[in-house]
Design an enzyme around this catalytic site. Structure first.
Site, PDB file in Angstrom:
ATOM      1  N   HIS A   1      -6.517   1.233  -7.496  1.00  0.00           N
ATOM      2  CA  HIS A   1      -6.916   0.476  -6.304  1.00  0.00           C
ATOM      3  C   HIS A   1      -7.653  -0.785  -6.792  1.00  0.00           C
ATOM      4  O   HIS A   1      -8.862  -0.925  -6.625  1.00  0.00           O
ATOM      5  CB  HIS A   1      -7.827   1.326  -5.431  1.00  0.00           C
ATOM      6  CG  HIS A   1      -7.891   0.888  -3.995  1.00  0.00           C
ATOM      7  ND1 HIS A   1      -7.369  -0.313  -3.561  1.00  0.00           N
ATOM      8  CD2 HIS A   1      -8.437   1.479  -2.894  1.00  0.00           C
ATOM      9  CE1 HIS A   1      -7.569  -0.439  -2.255  1.00  0.00           C
ATOM     10  NE2 HIS A   1      -8.208   0.638  -1.828  1.00  0.00           N
TER      11      HIS A   1
ATOM     12  N   CYS B   1     -16.323   3.326  -0.933  1.00  0.00           N
ATOM     13  CA  CYS B   1     -15.185   2.467  -0.602  1.00  0.00           C
ATOM     14  C   CYS B   1     -14.729   2.623   0.853  1.00  0.00           C
ATOM     15  O   CYS B   1     -13.973   1.785   1.337  1.00  0.00           O
ATOM     16  CB  CYS B   1     -14.025   2.734  -1.549  1.00  0.00           C
ATOM     17  SG  CYS B   1     -13.488   4.450  -1.586  1.00  0.00           S
TER      18      CYS B   1
ATOM     19  N   ASP C   1     -16.787   8.631  -3.117  1.00  0.00           N
ATOM     20  CA  ASP C   1     -15.583   8.494  -2.310  1.00  0.00           C
ATOM     21  C   ASP C   1     -15.311   9.856  -1.675  1.00  0.00           C
ATOM     22  O   ASP C   1     -15.890  10.870  -2.083  1.00  0.00           O
ATOM     23  CB  ASP C   1     -14.410   8.067  -3.212  1.00  0.00           C
ATOM     24  CG  ASP C   1     -13.146   7.713  -2.445  1.00  0.00           C
ATOM     25  OD1 ASP C   1     -13.211   7.583  -1.211  1.00  0.00           O
ATOM     26  OD2 ASP C   1     -12.087   7.578  -3.096  1.00  0.00           O
TER      27      ASP C   1
ATOM     28  N   GLN D   1      -9.902  -2.996  -4.416  1.00  0.00           N
ATOM     29  CA  GLN D   1     -11.178  -2.357  -4.117  1.00  0.00           C
ATOM     30  C   GLN D   1     -12.151  -2.545  -5.283  1.00  0.00           C
ATOM     31  O   GLN D   1     -13.316  -2.885  -5.089  1.00  0.00           O
ATOM     32  CB  GLN D   1     -10.968  -0.869  -3.845  1.00  0.00           C
ATOM     33  CG  GLN D   1     -12.249  -0.098  -3.552  1.00  0.00           C
ATOM     34  CD  GLN D   1     -12.899  -0.540  -2.263  1.00  0.00           C
ATOM     35  OE1 GLN D   1     -12.300  -0.473  -1.206  1.00  0.00           O
ATOM     36  NE2 GLN D   1     -14.146  -1.006  -2.331  1.00  0.00           N
TER      37      GLN D   1
ATOM     38  N   ARG E   1       0.891  -1.165   0.000  1.00  0.00           N
ATOM     39  CA  ARG E   1       0.000   0.000   0.000  1.00  0.00           C
ATOM     40  C   ARG E   1       0.926   1.211   0.000  1.00  0.00           C
ATOM     41  O   ARG E   1       1.546   1.520   1.027  1.00  0.00           O
ATOM     42  CB  ARG E   1      -0.906  -0.035   1.234  1.00  0.00           C
ATOM     43  CG  ARG E   1      -1.915   1.106   1.347  1.00  0.00           C
ATOM     44  CD  ARG E   1      -2.794   0.885   2.577  1.00  0.00           C
ATOM     45  NE  ARG E   1      -3.595   2.044   2.904  1.00  0.00           N
ATOM     46  CZ  ARG E   1      -4.822   2.275   2.444  1.00  0.00           C
ATOM     47  NH1 ARG E   1      -5.380   1.413   1.620  1.00  0.00           N
ATOM     48  NH2 ARG E   1      -5.489   3.356   2.812  1.00  0.00           N
TER      49      ARG E   1
ATOM     50  N   ARG F   1     -14.145  -7.103   0.286  1.00  0.00           N
ATOM     51  CA  ARG F   1     -12.713  -6.920   0.087  1.00  0.00           C
ATOM     52  C   ARG F   1     -11.959  -8.206   0.450  1.00  0.00           C
ATOM     53  O   ARG F   1     -11.040  -8.627  -0.254  1.00  0.00           O
ATOM     54  CB  ARG F   1     -12.201  -5.756   0.950  1.00  0.00           C
ATOM     55  CG  ARG F   1     -12.511  -4.366   0.429  1.00  0.00           C
ATOM     56  CD  ARG F   1     -11.655  -3.988  -0.770  1.00  0.00           C
ATOM     57  NE  ARG F   1     -10.238  -4.021  -0.450  1.00  0.00           N
ATOM     58  CZ  ARG F   1      -9.569  -3.028   0.120  1.00  0.00           C
ATOM     59  NH1 ARG F   1     -10.191  -1.907   0.440  1.00  0.00           N
ATOM     60  NH2 ARG F   1      -8.275  -3.131   0.355  1.00  0.00           N
TER      61      ARG F   1
END
Length: 302
Positions: A129, A261, A221, A132, A102, A289
């Site tokens: 991402h 998300c 988001d 996700q 990450r 996830r």
């Protein structure tokens, strides 16, 4: 699949195969009958940015599939500054079976992957991402049976989340619409790639009301992501009118579902009322996830 860095690299068939595996893992866990494809495997989690969902979902996925994980904070590893990424990659290769990262920059992932003989997984970067997005389209399949023919409207920034989601939706035969203020849309290079590789233009409709008129899914988001704190006041002003609220949801079809998300800044990009409404499936989405990442790890490592 050698690594999981970009959804751009995968075909629609490969994404569908991962979704099938993710749904299978979810059903197996409900029966308490998960297989153990990661038995005796060790996965390193190297995080330059803090996380709730990414860290817990990966650690839990690895443990439940029979493996073990090692969490390494970015400052401890010093990607690219304490030692070169090439040296870090070849060192980690000696100890673990895969690395989830990450990171702040996609270039960090790409460089590590070039030097790595073990799988590298993109847990988040500035550009993409993909884990996700895989969970997002899994949720859409659970809700509607398919992504093909469905319309997903993203109200917000043309950021890493919306970019990966646009690719996943497009490759699975859905329509993706971005509704963003001027200056916050996708860059020209990405829109050109999308038109060439997905086969249909990427729709951008600045008016949120028009953008959600035929939406099966409304997605949003945060307006100010980690690392953008200095831009907060400007972004709050620029995104005025782009809140996913009860009024906007009322302009969409009655069956429309809402995704986010997380983490959410309630009453900024989305109201508390919409988050807690029957249309909201954000926690089902968050749970997915883990299963999406189970599918990725099982494919790469086992």
């Amino acid at each position: 699949m050698r690594h999981f860095l970009h959804l751009l690299d995968l075909t629609g068939e490969q994404i569908s195969e991962l979704l099938t595996e993710a749904i299978r893992f979810k059903a197996a866990r409900a029966r308490r009958a998960l297989p153990k494809p990661l038995a005796d495997r060790v996965i390193a989690l190297v995080f330059e940015k803090p996380s709730l969902r990414t860290r817990v979902s990966f650690e839990s996925a690895i443990l439940q599939l029979g493996g073990s994980s090692l969490y390494l904070a970015g400052a401890d590893v010093g990607l690219g500054w304490r030692e070169s990424n090439a040296d870090i990659a070849r060192t980690l290769n000696q100890f673990v079976d895969a690395v989830v990262l990450r990171v702040f920059k996609q270039s960090t992932l790409d460089e590590l992957a070039r030097w790595s003989s073990i799988p590298i997984v993109n847990g988040l970067s500035d550009l993409e991402h993909p884990c996700q997005a895989l969970a997002d389209v899994m949720t859409i399949v659970e809700l509607f049976g398919t992504v093909a023919g469905k319309t997903v409207t993203f109200v917000g920034d043309g950021n890493n989340v919306s970019r990966s989601l646009a690719v996943a939706v497009g490759k699975l035969g859905g329509t993706f619409i971005l509704s963003a203020p001027a200056g916050y849309g996708f860059d020209a290079e990405f829109t050109q790639w999308y038109a060439t590789n997905i086969g249909n233009p990427l729709s951008e409709i600045s008016d949120p009301t028009a953008a959600v008129a035929h939406a099966d899914v409304i997605y949003t988001d945060v307006w100010t992501s980690m690392g953008q704190e200095a831009e907060r006041e400007k972004r709050l002003k620029d995104f005025t009118g782009y809140q996913v609220n009860e009024s906007l949801l009322a302009k969409a079809p009655s069956h429309t579902k809402v995704l986010h998300c997380l983490p959410a800044h309630r009453d900024e990009e989305i109201t508390d009322g919409v988050m807690e409404s029957p249309a909201s499936v954000v926690f089902q989405q968050a749970g997915n996830r883990m299963y999406a990442q189970m599918a990725v790890l099982a494919k790469l490592v086992s």
